[in-house]
Write an enzyme that holds these catalytic residues in place. Sequence first.
Site, mmCIF file in Angstrom:
data_model
loop_
_atom_site.group_PDB
_atom_site.id
_atom_site.type_symbol
_atom_site.label_atom_id
_atom_site.label_comp_id
_atom_site.label_asym_id
_atom_site.label_seq_id
_atom_site.Cartn_x
_atom_site.Cartn_y
_atom_site.Cartn_z
ATOM 1 N N TRP A 55 13.952 3.050 1.730
ATOM 2 C CA TRP A 55 14.952 2.432 0.872
ATOM 3 C C TRP A 55 14.514 0.979 0.701
ATOM 4 O O TRP A 55 14.769 0.137 1.554
ATOM 5 C CB TRP A 55 16.336 2.493 1.518
ATOM 6 C CG TRP A 55 16.899 3.868 1.661
ATOM 7 C CD1 TRP A 55 17.767 4.493 0.823
ATOM 8 C CD2 TRP A 55 16.647 4.803 2.736
ATOM 9 N NE1 TRP A 55 18.068 5.755 1.299
ATOM 10 C CE2 TRP A 55 17.389 5.971 2.472
ATOM 11 C CE3 TRP A 55 15.853 4.763 3.893
ATOM 12 C CZ2 TRP A 55 17.372 7.083 3.301
ATOM 13 C CZ3 TRP A 55 15.822 5.867 4.727
ATOM 14 C CH2 TRP A 55 16.586 7.017 4.423
ATOM 15 N N ARG A 56 13.842 0.694 -0.420
ATOM 16 C CA ARG A 56 13.236 -0.641 -0.537
ATOM 17 C C ARG A 56 13.222 -1.172 -1.964
ATOM 18 O O ARG A 56 12.687 -2.257 -2.199
ATOM 19 C CB ARG A 56 11.794 -0.599 -0.005
ATOM 20 C CG ARG A 56 10.870 0.243 -0.862
ATOM 21 C CD ARG A 56 9.559 0.554 -0.238
ATOM 22 N NE ARG A 56 8.780 -0.566 0.227
ATOM 23 C CZ ARG A 56 7.491 -0.466 0.540
ATOM 24 N NH1 ARG A 56 6.870 0.698 0.427
ATOM 25 N NH2 ARG A 56 6.830 -1.507 0.964
ATOM 26 N N ASN A 74 -5.090 -0.050 2.366
ATOM 27 C CA ASN A 74 -3.982 0.782 2.840
ATOM 28 C C ASN A 74 -3.192 1.334 1.648
ATOM 29 O O ASN A 74 -2.464 0.610 0.978
ATOM 30 C CB ASN A 74 -3.076 -0.047 3.746
ATOM 31 C CG ASN A 74 -2.237 0.799 4.661
ATOM 32 O OD1 ASN A 74 -2.323 2.024 4.647
ATOM 33 N ND2 ASN A 74 -1.413 0.161 5.482
ATOM 34 N N ARG A 106 -0.527 4.032 -0.168
ATOM 35 C CA ARG A 106 0.593 4.960 -0.071
ATOM 36 C C ARG A 106 0.994 5.330 -1.486
ATOM 37 O O ARG A 106 1.517 4.497 -2.230
ATOM 38 C CB ARG A 106 1.779 4.321 0.682
ATOM 39 C CG ARG A 106 1.463 3.931 2.120
ATOM 40 C CD ARG A 106 1.204 5.131 2.998
ATOM 41 N NE ARG A 106 0.930 4.749 4.376
ATOM 42 C CZ ARG A 106 -0.265 4.499 4.885
ATOM 43 N NH1 ARG A 106 -1.325 4.576 4.087
ATOM 44 N NH2 ARG A 106 -0.423 4.154 6.138
ATOM 45 N N ALA A 129 -15.924 6.488 13.348
ATOM 46 C CA ALA A 129 -17.085 5.704 12.940
ATOM 47 C C ALA A 129 -16.748 5.004 11.632
ATOM 48 O O ALA A 129 -15.738 5.299 10.982
ATOM 49 C CB ALA A 129 -18.317 6.597 12.763
ATOM 50 N N ALA A 171 -0.653 1.880 13.084
ATOM 51 C CA ALA A 171 -1.277 0.550 13.156
ATOM 52 C C ALA A 171 -2.725 0.576 13.623
ATOM 53 O O ALA A 171 -3.285 -0.476 13.934
ATOM 54 C CB ALA A 171 -0.469 -0.402 14.034
ATOM 55 N N ASP A 196 -4.327 -1.366 10.920
ATOM 56 C CA ASP A 196 -3.851 -2.748 10.931
ATOM 57 C C ASP A 196 -4.510 -3.542 12.056
ATOM 58 O O ASP A 196 -4.890 -4.706 11.879
ATOM 59 C CB ASP A 196 -2.331 -2.781 11.113
ATOM 60 C CG ASP A 196 -1.589 -1.901 10.119
ATOM 61 O OD1 ASP A 196 -2.138 -1.662 9.025
ATOM 62 O OD2 ASP A 196 -0.484 -1.444 10.446
#
Length: 311
Positions: free
Chosen positions: A99-100, A164, A166, A226, A252, A255
Amino acid sequence: MTKVACIGECMIELKQAGSGLFSRGYGGDTLNTAVYLARLGAGVDYITALGDDPLSDEMITGWAAEGVGTGQVLRLRGKLPGLYLIETDASGERRFFHWRDSAAARSLMDLPETDAILNSLASYDVVYLSAITLSLYGDKGRERLFTALKRARESGARFAFDTNFRARGWPDLDVARRVFQRAFEIADIVLASTEDLLPLYPGESHEALLARIPGGEVVLKLSEPASILRIAVTSYRIKAEPVAAPVVDTTAAGDSFAAAYVAARLAGAEPMEAARAGHHLAGVVVCHPGAIIPKAAMPAKLISGFTRASP
């Protein structure tokens, strides 16, 4: 002290705690990287927008306790952070529900303070952001950001882009491909993975994926433990060390890899040493639940010149 700006979004996190209950925390890809950078000794500021609510206050307090600078966090009256819920099935597979759409961070490129924030990027050694960051803004906002990144590079800053990806954050794959190509064209360091790129460019070989990225310093993390490091026109295969403990949570991993790689490069390490540092920290992180591992679990000597402080 070298300085890094991490641009992105942190959201409220709800995850299952048993008996229909959920525990509350917060998380976000670039925020995770910022925390690990701070732990590795880099001076790092997090650039985002939050609301004027108690949960945003809690985030600010937590970031500051980790050594992440919060002076570049804008606070928007009447706004809230985004929220996501994690659902885990019987086999341990996770699904995320977000929810953003009206989250404060999505307004970062459209505020009276935006110009000052973007002009400040030239004062950093490295500006780091991810494809998730770019998915937050519309075309005009992204163009403002790309223009500022070009100016910052002209002043000596380096731009590090993490791929990254999505799919739910993009209106369609063609838009994502165009934005990725813009980022590739101006990035000094690209931290990519086959997991991110193959949904955009299905069936392509490692060589073909790397050929899409014109920058001179590229790390492509592979599905096996690798990566392929390309410096100028020469490629090297970097094998990760075996993970010493059972893998319990891959959250993560990318990250933390990015944080160790960038921190190592800032400390003067060569790219191959930086990639090994990235694999090493990621291999530690996946052996702990959650995105941020306990400080005591951080490797004591990850890169030359870095020794973990006592927790």
